[in-house]
Design a protein around this motif. Structure first.
Motif, PDB file in Angstrom:
ATOM      1  N   ARG A  75      -7.654  32.728  12.774  1.00 21.39           N
ATOM      2  CA  ARG A  75      -9.067  33.134  12.807  1.00 21.39           C
ATOM      3  C   ARG A  75      -9.616  33.325  11.399  1.00 21.39           C
ATOM      4  O   ARG A  75     -10.739  32.918  11.099  1.00 21.39           O
ATOM      5  CB  ARG A  75      -9.228  34.431  13.610  1.00 21.39           C
ATOM      6  N   HIS A  76      -8.817  33.923  10.508  1.00 25.30           N
ATOM      7  CA  HIS A  76      -9.263  34.119   9.122  1.00 25.30           C
ATOM      8  C   HIS A  76      -9.524  32.790   8.415  1.00 25.30           C
ATOM      9  O   HIS A  76     -10.392  32.715   7.532  1.00 25.30           O
ATOM     10  CB  HIS A  76      -8.205  34.906   8.339  1.00 25.30           C
ATOM     11  N   LEU A  77      -8.784  31.773   8.787  1.00 23.34           N
ATOM     12  CA  LEU A  77      -8.898  30.477   8.092  1.00 23.34           C
ATOM     13  C   LEU A  77      -9.820  29.490   8.805  1.00 23.34           C
ATOM     14  O   LEU A  77      -9.984  28.361   8.335  1.00 23.34           O
ATOM     15  CB  LEU A  77      -7.514  29.850   7.919  1.00 23.34           C
ATOM     16  N   TYR A  85       2.225  36.464  -2.292  1.00 21.67           N
ATOM     17  CA  TYR A  85       2.909  37.338  -1.357  1.00 21.67           C
ATOM     18  C   TYR A  85       1.863  38.243  -0.717  1.00 21.67           C
ATOM     19  O   TYR A  85       1.097  38.920  -1.412  1.00 21.67           O
ATOM     20  CB  TYR A  85       3.948  38.161  -2.122  1.00 21.67           C
ATOM     21  N   LEU A  86       1.785  38.222   0.632  1.00 19.10           N
ATOM     22  CA  LEU A  86       0.787  39.016   1.336  1.00 19.10           C
ATOM     23  C   LEU A  86       1.449  39.867   2.416  1.00 19.10           C
ATOM     24  O   LEU A  86       2.338  39.399   3.145  1.00 19.10           O
ATOM     25  CB  LEU A  86      -0.262  38.111   1.995  1.00 19.10           C
ATOM     26  N   VAL A  87       0.997  41.107   2.511  1.00 15.14           N
ATOM     27  CA  VAL A  87       1.444  42.003   3.573  1.00 15.14           C
ATOM     28  C   VAL A  87       0.514  41.799   4.763  1.00 15.14           C
ATOM     29  O   VAL A  87      -0.715  41.880   4.624  1.00 15.14           O
ATOM     30  CB  VAL A  87       1.425  43.471   3.111  1.00 15.14           C
ATOM     31  N   LYS A  88       1.072  41.530   5.932  1.00 16.39           N
ATOM     32  CA  LYS A  88       0.266  41.154   7.095  1.00 16.39           C
ATOM     33  C   LYS A  88      -0.786  42.195   7.448  1.00 16.39           C
ATOM     34  O   LYS A  88      -1.926  41.847   7.777  1.00 16.39           O
ATOM     35  CB  LYS A  88       1.176  40.913   8.305  1.00 16.39           C
ATOM     36  N   THR A  89      -0.418  43.466   7.375  1.00 15.50           N
ATOM     37  CA  THR A  89      -1.361  44.519   7.776  1.00 15.50           C
ATOM     38  C   THR A  89      -2.508  44.674   6.788  1.00 15.50           C
ATOM     39  O   THR A  89      -3.500  45.337   7.101  1.00 15.50           O
ATOM     40  CB  THR A  89      -0.616  45.857   7.918  1.00 15.50           C
ATOM     41  N   GLU A  90      -2.384  44.071   5.611  1.00 18.86           N
ATOM     42  CA  GLU A  90      -3.433  44.196   4.600  1.00 18.86           C
ATOM     43  C   GLU A  90      -4.257  42.914   4.447  1.00 18.86           C
ATOM     44  O   GLU A  90      -5.154  42.843   3.611  1.00 18.86           O
ATOM     45  CB  GLU A  90      -2.801  44.553   3.245  1.00 18.86           C
ATOM     46  N   VAL A  91      -3.942  41.909   5.273  1.00 18.29           N
ATOM     47  CA  VAL A  91      -4.613  40.620   5.129  1.00 18.29           C
ATOM     48  C   VAL A  91      -5.983  40.658   5.802  1.00 18.29           C
ATOM     49  O   VAL A  91      -6.112  41.035   6.961  1.00 18.29           O
ATOM     50  CB  VAL A  91      -3.767  39.493   5.748  1.00 18.29           C
ATOM     51  N   SER A  92      -6.996  40.254   5.027  1.00 16.84           N
ATOM     52  CA  SER A  92      -8.345  40.060   5.551  1.00 16.84           C
ATOM     53  C   SER A  92      -8.737  38.605   5.330  1.00 16.84           C
ATOM     54  O   SER A  92      -8.038  37.855   4.658  1.00 16.84           O
ATOM     55  CB  SER A  92      -9.338  40.978   4.835  1.00 16.84           C
ATOM     56  N   ARG A  93      -9.863  38.205   5.890  1.00 15.89           N
ATOM     57  CA  ARG A  93     -10.335  36.834   5.717  1.00 15.89           C
ATOM     58  C   ARG A  93     -10.516  36.509   4.238  1.00 15.89           C
ATOM     59  O   ARG A  93     -10.075  35.463   3.745  1.00 15.89           O
ATOM     60  CB  ARG A  93     -11.651  36.632   6.469  1.00 15.89           C
ATOM     61  N   GLN A  94     -11.149  37.425   3.501  1.00 15.39           N
ATOM     62  CA  GLN A  94     -11.418  37.175   2.087  1.00 15.39           C
ATOM     63  C   GLN A  94     -10.123  37.117   1.284  1.00 15.39           C
ATOM     64  O   GLN A  94      -9.941  36.232   0.439  1.00 15.39           O
ATOM     65  CB  GLN A  94     -12.339  38.260   1.529  1.00 15.39           C
ATOM     66  N   LEU A 141      -7.060  36.411   2.338  1.00 17.06           N
ATOM     67  CA  LEU A 141      -6.250  35.250   2.689  1.00 17.06           C
ATOM     68  C   LEU A 141      -6.825  33.968   2.092  1.00 17.06           C
ATOM     69  O   LEU A 141      -6.093  33.139   1.532  1.00 17.06           O
ATOM     70  CB  LEU A 141      -6.142  35.126   4.208  1.00 17.06           C
ATOM     71  N   GLN A 142      -8.138  33.796   2.193  1.00 20.42           N
ATOM     72  CA  GLN A 142      -8.744  32.582   1.658  1.00 20.42           C
ATOM     73  C   GLN A 142      -8.627  32.531   0.137  1.00 20.42           C
ATOM     74  O   GLN A 142      -8.373  31.466  -0.442  1.00 20.42           O
ATOM     75  CB  GLN A 142     -10.207  32.489   2.084  1.00 20.42           C
ATOM     76  N   ARG A 143      -8.797  33.664  -0.520  1.00 25.74           N
ATOM     77  CA  ARG A 143      -8.643  33.691  -1.973  1.00 25.74           C
ATOM     78  C   ARG A 143      -7.207  33.382  -2.372  1.00 25.74           C
ATOM     79  O   ARG A 143      -6.956  32.594  -3.291  1.00 25.74           O
ATOM     80  CB  ARG A 143      -9.067  35.050  -2.524  1.00 25.74           C
ATOM     81  N   SER A 144      -6.245  33.977  -1.672  1.00 27.49           N
ATOM     82  CA  SER A 144      -4.833  33.722  -1.965  1.00 27.49           C
ATOM     83  C   SER A 144      -4.498  32.245  -1.748  1.00 27.49           C
ATOM     84  O   SER A 144      -3.771  31.648  -2.544  1.00 27.49           O
ATOM     85  CB  SER A 144      -3.951  34.592  -1.072  1.00 27.49           C
ATOM     86  N   LEU A 145      -5.047  31.670  -0.684  1.00 26.17           N
ATOM     87  CA  LEU A 145      -4.785  30.268  -0.375  1.00 26.17           C
ATOM     88  C   LEU A 145      -5.290  29.365  -1.490  1.00 26.17           C
ATOM     89  O   LEU A 145      -4.568  28.482  -1.975  1.00 26.17           O
ATOM     90  CB  LEU A 145      -5.453  29.898   0.951  1.00 26.17           C
ATOM     91  N   ARG A 146      -6.513  29.574  -1.925  1.00 23.42           N
ATOM     92  CA  ARG A 146      -7.091  28.736  -2.973  1.00 23.42           C
ATOM     93  C   ARG A 146      -6.328  28.895  -4.285  1.00 23.42           C
ATOM     94  O   ARG A 146      -6.029  27.911  -4.968  1.00 23.42           O
ATOM     95  CB  ARG A 146      -8.565  29.082  -3.168  1.00 23.42           C
ATOM     96  N   TYR A 147      -5.995  30.134  -4.637  1.00 23.37           N
ATOM     97  CA  TYR A 147      -5.274  30.365  -5.895  1.00 23.37           C
ATOM     98  C   TYR A 147      -3.870  29.771  -5.843  1.00 23.37           C
ATOM     99  O   TYR A 147      -3.394  29.193  -6.826  1.00 23.37           O
ATOM    100  CB  TYR A 147      -5.191  31.861  -6.192  1.00 23.37           C
ATOM    101  N   ALA A 148      -3.195  29.920  -4.698  1.00 24.36           N
ATOM    102  CA  ALA A 148      -1.826  29.409  -4.578  1.00 24.36           C
ATOM    103  C   ALA A 148      -1.798  27.891  -4.684  1.00 24.36           C
ATOM    104  O   ALA A 148      -0.915  27.314  -5.330  1.00 24.36           O
ATOM    105  CB  ALA A 148      -1.211  29.861  -3.260  1.00 24.36           C
ATOM    106  N   ILE A 149      -2.751  27.215  -4.047  1.00 23.30           N
ATOM    107  CA  ILE A 149      -2.803  25.757  -4.101  1.00 23.30           C
ATOM    108  C   ILE A 149      -3.060  25.289  -5.528  1.00 23.30           C
ATOM    109  O   ILE A 149      -2.416  24.357  -6.023  1.00 23.30           O
ATOM    110  CB  ILE A 149      -3.883  25.218  -3.138  1.00 23.30           C
ATOM    111  N   GLU A 150      -3.987  25.951  -6.218  1.00 23.27           N
ATOM    112  CA  GLU A 150      -4.265  25.574  -7.599  1.00 23.27           C
ATOM    113  C   GLU A 150      -3.077  25.885  -8.493  1.00 23.27           C
ATOM    114  O   GLU A 150      -2.725  25.104  -9.385  1.00 23.27           O
ATOM    115  CB  GLU A 150      -5.506  26.307  -8.108  1.00 23.27           C
ATOM    116  N   ARG A 151      -2.429  27.022  -8.250  1.00 19.52           N
ATOM    117  CA  ARG A 151      -1.257  27.384  -9.050  1.00 19.52           C
ATOM    118  C   ARG A 151      -0.132  26.370  -8.853  1.00 19.52           C
ATOM    119  O   ARG A 151       0.527  25.962  -9.812  1.00 19.52           O
ATOM    120  CB  ARG A 151      -0.786  28.781  -8.637  1.00 19.52           C
ATOM    121  N   ARG A 152       0.064  25.939  -7.617  1.00 22.37           N
ATOM    122  CA  ARG A 152       1.106  24.947  -7.334  1.00 22.37           C
ATOM    123  C   ARG A 152       0.787  23.616  -8.000  1.00 22.37           C
ATOM    124  O   ARG A 152       1.676  22.941  -8.530  1.00 22.37           O
ATOM    125  CB  ARG A 152       1.236  24.754  -5.820  1.00 22.37           C
TER     126      ARG A 152
END
Length: 362
Positions: free
Chosen positions: A23-25, A102-111, A113-124
């Motif tokens: 749902r967040h993604l 690294y994300l803790v499930k109980t602390e994940v929000s839409r913002q 998760l999406q920010r982490s996803l974009r940063y991780a892809i660029e970092r990779r």
């Protein structure tokens, strides 16, 4: 947040957590899900993903094994570890094992998760680019370490007949005999030409990066056709057929890329069999890359030489049949790698050769 579409593999056995992640993604990424590490690894092997969201607590794998197996994959997407453990040490271990975030499930929000996803892809992407540059730099350093020895050996080859011919001229002049001087001078001129050609190609090889300039969109169809046109006389003489299919546009340097096609076409004409050469240039597309195949029906390359055929001064089994200094294919590899690409040779001895050039898609 601006919609950015990614292909994401989610390995998560908990349905509730998976539902929240998806749902967040929504609207940002296409998410495919697996519940076990074994199935996830299979999907990674057979599919192409921008990112992997990995739950550490999987039913078929303990946490330590999960990290080791995924982190050790040679060609994997950006990796974001999901865990229920709000423990900094766990996050540090995850990063050390290759995770990009690294994300803790109980602390994940839409913002988040999406920010982490974009940063991780660029970092990779940056890490992969650095790895390619480091591998290429190591190869260049290997070339430089061997350069002085190789150059000294290669330059001595044309020097020896030059020295002998000069001695013959000296003796002829001393004896007043000039009957054979015309032939001797012709041999001497040929040796000088060979040396001049060798030095020119070595300088071109060494100055690929320095003579590049900024990259620009290059239509490979036009570049390949220009290379074929330059060889028009040889093509007609050999009775060759060259078919150039529609090729893509890549970011690069047109003169260097034209030289790649020119070298490959020249080789296809040189290493022919007793039939008219048939050469085909075509493109194969994937999501991230484009592969250009240059295929011929020539003599082929022995399997034992496929790994070394791009090494500098490699001449192989044909060195006694055809003249050449063994720089052409190594020069091609240097140019292709300078364009963030790779080049490989595929062949069966006596049944033709296919050279594959892989470039990032524009």
């Amino acid at each position: 947040m601006e919609a950015v579409h990614f292909d994401v593999l989610l390995i998560e056995d908990d349905d509730d957590h998976a539902f929240l992640i998806e749902r967040h993604l929504r609207g940002t990424a296409r998410v495919e899900r697996e519940r076990t590490l074994a199935r996830g690894l299979e999907r990674l092997e057979n599919g192409t993903f921008d990112a992997l969201l990995l739950d550490l607590g999987l039913p078929d794998s303990p946490i330590g094994r999960t990290l080791r197996e995924v982190g050790a994959l040679a060609d994997r997407p950006a990796l974001i570890v999901l865990t229920s453990l709000a423990d900094l040490d766990t996050g540090i271990v995850a990063v050390r094992e290759g995770a990009d975030d690294y994300l803790v499930k109980t602390e994940v929000s839409r913002q988040v998760l999406q920010r982490s996803l974009r940063y991780a892809i660029e970092r990779r992407r940056i890490v992969e680019e650095l790895a390619r540059k480091n591998a290429r730099l190591e190869r260049v350093n290997d070339d430089l370490r061997n350069f002085a020895h190789i150059v000294a050996h290669e330059l001595k080859q044309p020097l020896n007949p030059m020295r002998i011919n000069c001695e013959l001229i000296r003796r002829g002049l001393a004896n007043g005999s000039t009957a054979d001087l015309t032939e001797i001078v012709a041999d001497l001129d040929s040796s000088v030409g060979d040396m001049a050609n060798l030095v020119t190609q070595m300088l071109e090889f060494a100055s690929v990066e320095r003579n590049s300039g900024p990259r620009e969109p290059v239509d490979l169809t036009l570049v390949a056709r220009a290379a074929a046109d330059e060889l028009g006389g040889r093509v007609a003489e050999e009775g060759a057929t060259i078919t150039i299919e529609s090729l893509p546009t890549v970011a690069g340097h047109p003169l260097q890329l034209r030289q790649v096609f020119s070298n490959l076409l020249s080789n296809a004409l040189k290493y022919r069999r007793a039939v008219a050469p048939v050469i085909r240039i075509q493109a194969i597309f994937s999501e991230r890359h484009v592969v250009i195949e240059v295929s011929d029906n020539g003599r082929g390359i022995p399997q034992s030489e496929l790994e070394s055929v791009f090494d500098m001064f490699h001449r192989g089994a044909q060195q006694h049949v055809d003249r050449g200094n063994g720089i052409g294919l190594s020069y091609c590899r240097r140019i292709v790698e300078h364009h963030s690409g790779t080049v490989t040779a595929h062949s069966q001895d006596g049944r033709g050769t296919t050279i594959r050039l892989q470039f990032p898609r524009l």
